[in-house]
Design a protein around this motif. Structure first.
Motif, PDB file in Angstrom:
ATOM      1  N   GLU A 148    -109.741 -89.318   0.697  1.00  0.00           N
ATOM      2  CA  GLU A 148    -108.590 -88.522   1.205  1.00  0.00           C
ATOM      3  C   GLU A 148    -108.854 -87.333   1.442  1.00  0.00           C
ATOM      4  O   GLU A 148    -108.604 -86.629   2.533  1.00  0.00           O
ATOM      5  N   HIS A 149    -109.373 -86.585   0.348  1.00  0.00           N
ATOM      6  CA  HIS A 149    -109.177 -84.953   0.492  1.00  0.00           C
ATOM      7  C   HIS A 149    -110.677 -84.564   0.453  1.00  0.00           C
ATOM      8  O   HIS A 149    -110.725 -83.293   0.884  1.00  0.00           O
ATOM      9  N   GLY A 150    -111.681 -85.058   0.050  1.00  0.00           N
ATOM     10  CA  GLY A 150    -113.039 -84.350   0.169  1.00  0.00           C
ATOM     11  C   GLY A 150    -113.405 -83.652  -0.853  1.00  0.00           C
ATOM     12  O   GLY A 150    -114.417 -83.645  -1.322  1.00  0.00           O
ATOM     13  N   PHE A 151    -112.443 -82.865  -1.287  1.00  0.00           N
ATOM     14  CA  PHE A 151    -112.852 -81.924  -2.502  1.00  0.00           C
ATOM     15  C   PHE A 151    -112.102 -82.579  -3.764  1.00  0.00           C
ATOM     16  O   PHE A 151    -111.242 -83.213  -3.701  1.00  0.00           O
ATOM     17  N   SER A 152    -112.806 -81.973  -4.854  1.00  0.00           N
ATOM     18  CA  SER A 152    -112.364 -82.490  -6.039  1.00  0.00           C
ATOM     19  C   SER A 152    -111.040 -82.190  -6.488  1.00  0.00           C
ATOM     20  O   SER A 152    -110.596 -81.039  -6.308  1.00  0.00           O
ATOM     21  N   PRO A 153    -110.179 -82.743  -7.444  1.00  0.00           N
ATOM     22  CA  PRO A 153    -109.020 -82.350  -7.798  1.00  0.00           C
ATOM     23  C   PRO A 153    -109.116 -80.803  -8.384  1.00  0.00           C
ATOM     24  O   PRO A 153    -108.012 -80.075  -8.357  1.00  0.00           O
ATOM     25  N   GLN A 154    -110.103 -80.451  -9.085  1.00  0.00           N
ATOM     26  CA  GLN A 154    -110.114 -79.047  -9.566  1.00  0.00           C
ATOM     27  C   GLN A 154    -109.821 -77.949  -8.490  1.00  0.00           C
ATOM     28  O   GLN A 154    -109.892 -76.772  -8.902  1.00  0.00           O
ATOM     29  N   SER A 155    -110.193 -78.478  -7.236  1.00  0.00           N
ATOM     30  CA  SER A 155    -110.220 -77.298  -6.342  1.00  0.00           C
ATOM     31  C   SER A 155    -109.015 -76.763  -6.241  1.00  0.00           C
ATOM     32  O   SER A 155    -109.069 -75.771  -5.371  1.00  0.00           O
ATOM     33  N   THR A 156    -107.909 -77.304  -6.754  1.00  0.00           N
ATOM     34  CA  THR A 156    -106.611 -76.322  -6.432  1.00  0.00           C
ATOM     35  C   THR A 156    -106.760 -74.912  -7.284  1.00  0.00           C
ATOM     36  O   THR A 156    -106.207 -74.216  -6.808  1.00  0.00           O
ATOM     37  N   ALA A 157    -107.662 -74.956  -8.383  1.00  0.00           N
ATOM     38  CA  ALA A 157    -107.929 -73.717  -9.017  1.00  0.00           C
ATOM     39  C   ALA A 157    -108.622 -72.898  -8.191  1.00  0.00           C
ATOM     40  O   ALA A 157    -108.351 -71.507  -8.181  1.00  0.00           O
ATOM     41  N   TRP A 158    -109.507 -73.025  -7.084  1.00  0.00           N
ATOM     42  CA  TRP A 158    -110.157 -72.330  -6.407  1.00  0.00           C
ATOM     43  C   TRP A 158    -109.332 -71.406  -5.386  1.00  0.00           C
ATOM     44  O   TRP A 158    -109.841 -70.631  -4.939  1.00  0.00           O
ATOM     45  N   ALA A 159    -108.268 -72.319  -4.979  1.00  0.00           N
ATOM     46  CA  ALA A 159    -107.162 -71.521  -3.964  1.00  0.00           C
ATOM     47  C   ALA A 159    -106.490 -70.477  -4.636  1.00  0.00           C
ATOM     48  O   ALA A 159    -105.986 -69.916  -3.937  1.00  0.00           O
ATOM     49  N   ALA A 160    -106.330 -70.362  -5.892  1.00  0.00           N
ATOM     50  CA  ALA A 160    -105.605 -69.092  -6.344  1.00  0.00           C
ATOM     51  C   ALA A 160    -106.312 -67.803  -6.222  1.00  0.00           C
ATOM     52  O   ALA A 160    -107.589 -67.778  -6.782  1.00  0.00           O
ATOM     53  N   ASP A 161    -105.778 -67.141  -5.233  1.00  0.00           N
ATOM     54  CA  ASP A 161    -106.495 -65.978  -4.680  1.00  0.00           C
ATOM     55  C   ASP A 161    -106.186 -64.746  -5.540  1.00  0.00           C
ATOM     56  O   ASP A 161    -105.049 -64.697  -6.309  1.00  0.00           O
ATOM     57  N   THR A 162    -106.806 -63.548  -5.399  1.00  0.00           N
ATOM     58  CA  THR A 162    -106.514 -62.355  -5.967  1.00  0.00           C
ATOM     59  C   THR A 162    -105.512 -61.630  -5.132  1.00  0.00           C
ATOM     60  O   THR A 162    -105.347 -62.032  -3.902  1.00  0.00           O
ATOM     61  N   PRO A 163    -104.758 -60.663  -5.325  1.00  0.00           N
ATOM     62  CA  PRO A 163    -104.006 -60.127  -4.811  1.00  0.00           C
ATOM     63  C   PRO A 163    -104.630 -59.419  -3.498  1.00  0.00           C
ATOM     64  O   PRO A 163    -105.992 -59.236  -3.413  1.00  0.00           O
ATOM     65  N   GLU A 164    -103.787 -59.430  -2.386  1.00  0.00           N
ATOM     66  CA  GLU A 164    -104.478 -59.166  -1.071  1.00  0.00           C
ATOM     67  C   GLU A 164    -104.858 -57.788  -1.133  1.00  0.00           C
ATOM     68  O   GLU A 164    -104.210 -57.085  -1.697  1.00  0.00           O
ATOM     69  N   GLU A 165    -105.771 -57.454  -0.189  1.00  0.00           N
ATOM     70  CA  GLU A 165    -106.099 -56.018  -0.199  1.00  0.00           C
ATOM     71  C   GLU A 165    -104.949 -55.253   0.440  1.00  0.00           C
ATOM     72  O   GLU A 165    -104.261 -55.551   1.178  1.00  0.00           O
ATOM     73  N   GLY A 166    -104.683 -54.102  -0.378  1.00  0.00           N
ATOM     74  CA  GLY A 166    -103.432 -53.194  -0.043  1.00  0.00           C
ATOM     75  C   GLY A 166    -102.358 -53.396  -0.581  1.00  0.00           C
ATOM     76  O   GLY A 166    -101.256 -52.677  -0.085  1.00  0.00           O
ATOM     77  N   THR A 167    -102.292 -54.460  -1.401  1.00  0.00           N
ATOM     78  CA  THR A 167    -100.763 -54.946  -1.537  1.00  0.00           C
ATOM     79  C   THR A 167    -100.874 -55.073  -3.382  1.00  0.00           C
ATOM     80  O   THR A 167    -100.689 -56.443  -3.830  1.00  0.00           O
ATOM     81  N   PRO A 168    -100.944 -54.076  -3.981  1.00  0.00           N
ATOM     82  CA  PRO A 168    -101.035 -54.194  -5.536  1.00  0.00           C
ATOM     83  C   PRO A 168     -99.813 -54.929  -5.964  1.00  0.00           C
ATOM     84  O   PRO A 168     -98.765 -54.652  -5.604  1.00  0.00           O
ATOM     85  N   GLY A 169     -99.933 -55.847  -7.089  1.00  0.00           N
ATOM     86  CA  GLY A 169     -98.845 -56.397  -7.675  1.00  0.00           C
ATOM     87  C   GLY A 169     -98.557 -57.757  -6.903  1.00  0.00           C
ATOM     88  O   GLY A 169     -97.490 -58.370  -7.417  1.00  0.00           O
ATOM     89  N   THR A 170     -99.089 -58.144  -5.844  1.00  0.00           N
ATOM     90  CA  THR A 170     -98.614 -59.396  -5.061  1.00  0.00           C
ATOM     91  C   THR A 170     -99.736 -60.316  -5.205  1.00  0.00           C
ATOM     92  O   THR A 170    -101.067 -60.103  -5.490  1.00  0.00           O
ATOM     93  N   GLN A 171     -99.373 -61.740  -5.207  1.00  0.00           N
ATOM     94  CA  GLN A 171    -100.505 -62.583  -5.367  1.00  0.00           C
ATOM     95  C   GLN A 171    -100.204 -63.819  -4.234  1.00  0.00           C
ATOM     96  O   GLN A 171     -99.202 -64.042  -3.869  1.00  0.00           O
ATOM     97  N   ALA A 172    -101.057 -64.258  -3.679  1.00  0.00           N
ATOM     98  CA  ALA A 172    -101.337 -65.415  -2.672  1.00  0.00           C
ATOM     99  C   ALA A 172    -100.675 -66.354  -3.444  1.00  0.00           C
ATOM    100  O   ALA A 172    -101.064 -66.894  -4.596  1.00  0.00           O
ATOM    101  N   ALA A 173    -100.012 -67.560  -2.871  1.00  0.00           N
ATOM    102  CA  ALA A 173     -99.773 -68.878  -3.496  1.00  0.00           C
ATOM    103  C   ALA A 173    -101.071 -69.424  -4.207  1.00  0.00           C
ATOM    104  O   ALA A 173    -102.011 -69.401  -3.450  1.00  0.00           O
ATOM    105  N   SER A 174    -100.822 -70.003  -5.143  1.00  0.00           N
ATOM    106  CA  SER A 174    -101.695 -70.826  -5.667  1.00  0.00           C
ATOM    107  C   SER A 174    -101.292 -72.419  -5.953  1.00  0.00           C
ATOM    108  O   SER A 174    -100.062 -72.481  -5.900  1.00  0.00           O
TER     109      SER A 174
END
Length: 401
Positions: free
Chosen positions: A375-401
């Protein structure tokens, strides 16, 4: 702003180096304090999922690391007894397109060399043992075994699973033995050329699992064989008894046994973790990596989560004044703690799933894995891969994980 950073005890290095680079990128003047007389890295493999390789790209190190790394096209899960494929999860180009960065498998020494080369020698204090950490309202400092005091605006401790800094901050608490130990070894490509094994495979069975992947394409195969044990020493340099790994995996698929038979030097180590903390920081001092959230390696996220810590810490500190350091450390912990704790728990669950006894539970697991892959192609652990670092130029914010 000046930071004193206590690196990984025993010279494992890459977590401390990554934190140093991210703090320098944030504009901090960093002193990395290492107890070893020189930087060293044990001979073993490490997996870097897209959440980690995105950080390497921000540090302008991705190309250097990727040049030495393997890029598996997929992960093949197999049954312990006959090697039948349960399912395969996409990696390679599919993962890079989906998550914005590659999935790499690399020799730890190659990763370490790339990180160390980017740190100015003046920022490193080798052969320096920290024996205490203290602070007041305006500063923090470490005391060395020689009695020297190193002052800074903050102290970051990435001093490993048996972290003295964690004890100094939160009281005595021992590392937890996971109930599992592992054999590890590296094999030259010629030793496995005649074997029909996937480039990246995990073989699961009762109380054990077996992992192999390339760390230098066409050169070295990394092997990790995990098994339940009542007790095992936590050491990356303790050697197994001759033939011990074959006795432990007796009855497994012939290809697994041939790999284990052909390994030369085999190391045996106990896998230890730490209980989750409600916070990682006190005032101007914070933990990072294994000292904060040591986990079993069954989702290959221990190093990646430490690298994520380093990136988010750097972004939280960018542009802050010395007076605002405690608030910045609060922000760092708020952004990272829930994700790291979730990955820590997920890694433990993965080990339980891998080690199910033969029968209905294992059959249900295999069916779940096959359905998820379809159904998904990627392993269940790939949810951790999507947790990004804060975007460039926006200290203190974080993309949705």
């Amino acid at each position: 702003m000046r930071s004193v950073h206590e690196g990984d005890r025993g010279g494992s290095g890459h977590r401390g180096l990554a934190a140093t680079l991210c703090l320098r990128r944030a504009g901090c003047e960093v002193t990395l304090v290492e107890r070893t007389a020189r930087f060293t890295e044990v001979g073993a493999g490490i997996q870097l999922a897209p959440n980690a390789t995105r950080v390497l790209r921000r540090l302008d190190l991705l190309d250097a690391v990727a040049a030495q790394a393997a890029r598996p096209s997929h992960l093949s899960f197999r049954t312990w007894s006959d090697g039948a494929e349960i399912c395969r999860y996409a990696l390679g180009r599919a993962a890079e397109d989906a998550f914005g960065a590659p999935y790499l498998q690399v020799h730890r020494a190659d990763l370490h060399q790339a990180l160390a080369a980017a740190v100015p020698p003046r920022s490193v204090r080798l052969n320096t043992l920290v024996v205490g950490i203290d602070q007041d309202d305006d500063s923090a400092w470490v005391t060395t075994a020689s009695g020297e005091r190193l002052d800074a605006e903050l102290v970051v401790a990435a001093d490993g699973v048996r972290s003295p800094a964690r004890r100094w901050l939160f009281g005595a608490e021992e590392a937890l033995y996971s109930g599992t130990a592992a054999y590890r070894a590296l094999l030259p490509a010629a030793e496995v050329a005649d074997l029909d094994v996937p480039d990246y495979g995990i073989w699961v069975g009762p109380g054990r699992h077996f992992v192999h992947y390339w760390v230098r394409p066409g050169e070295l195969l990394n092997v990790v064989a995990v098994f339940r044990a009542e007790a095992a020493r936590e050491s990356w340099t303790a050697r197994a008894e001759p033939g011990e790994q074959l006795r432990e995996f007796e009855g497994w698929d012939a290809r697994v046994l041939r790999v284990l038979e052909r390994v030369g030097q085999v190391f045996r180590y106990g896998i230890h973790t730490r209980a989750p903390l409600a916070r990682w920081n006190v005032g101007r001092v914070t933990l990072l990596g294994d000292s904060a959230h040591a986990m079993v390696p069954f989702q290959a996220q221990g190093a990646a989560q430490a690298i994520m810590d380093a990136a988010v810490l750097g972004d939280a500190l960018a542009g802050v004044t010395p007076a605002d350091v405690p608030a910045a450390l609060d922000r760092y912990v708020r952004l990272r703690l829930s994700t790291a704790t979730r990955v820590q728990a997920g890694s433990a669950r993965a080990g339980e799933e891998y080690h199910l006894p033969d029968g209905a539970e294992a059959e249900a697991r295999n069916a779940r894995m096959a359905a998820h892959a379809a159904e998904h192609g990627f392993s269940p652990q790939s949810t951790a891969w999507a947790a990004d670092t804060p975007e460039e130029g926006t200290p203190g914010t974080q993309a949705a994980s």
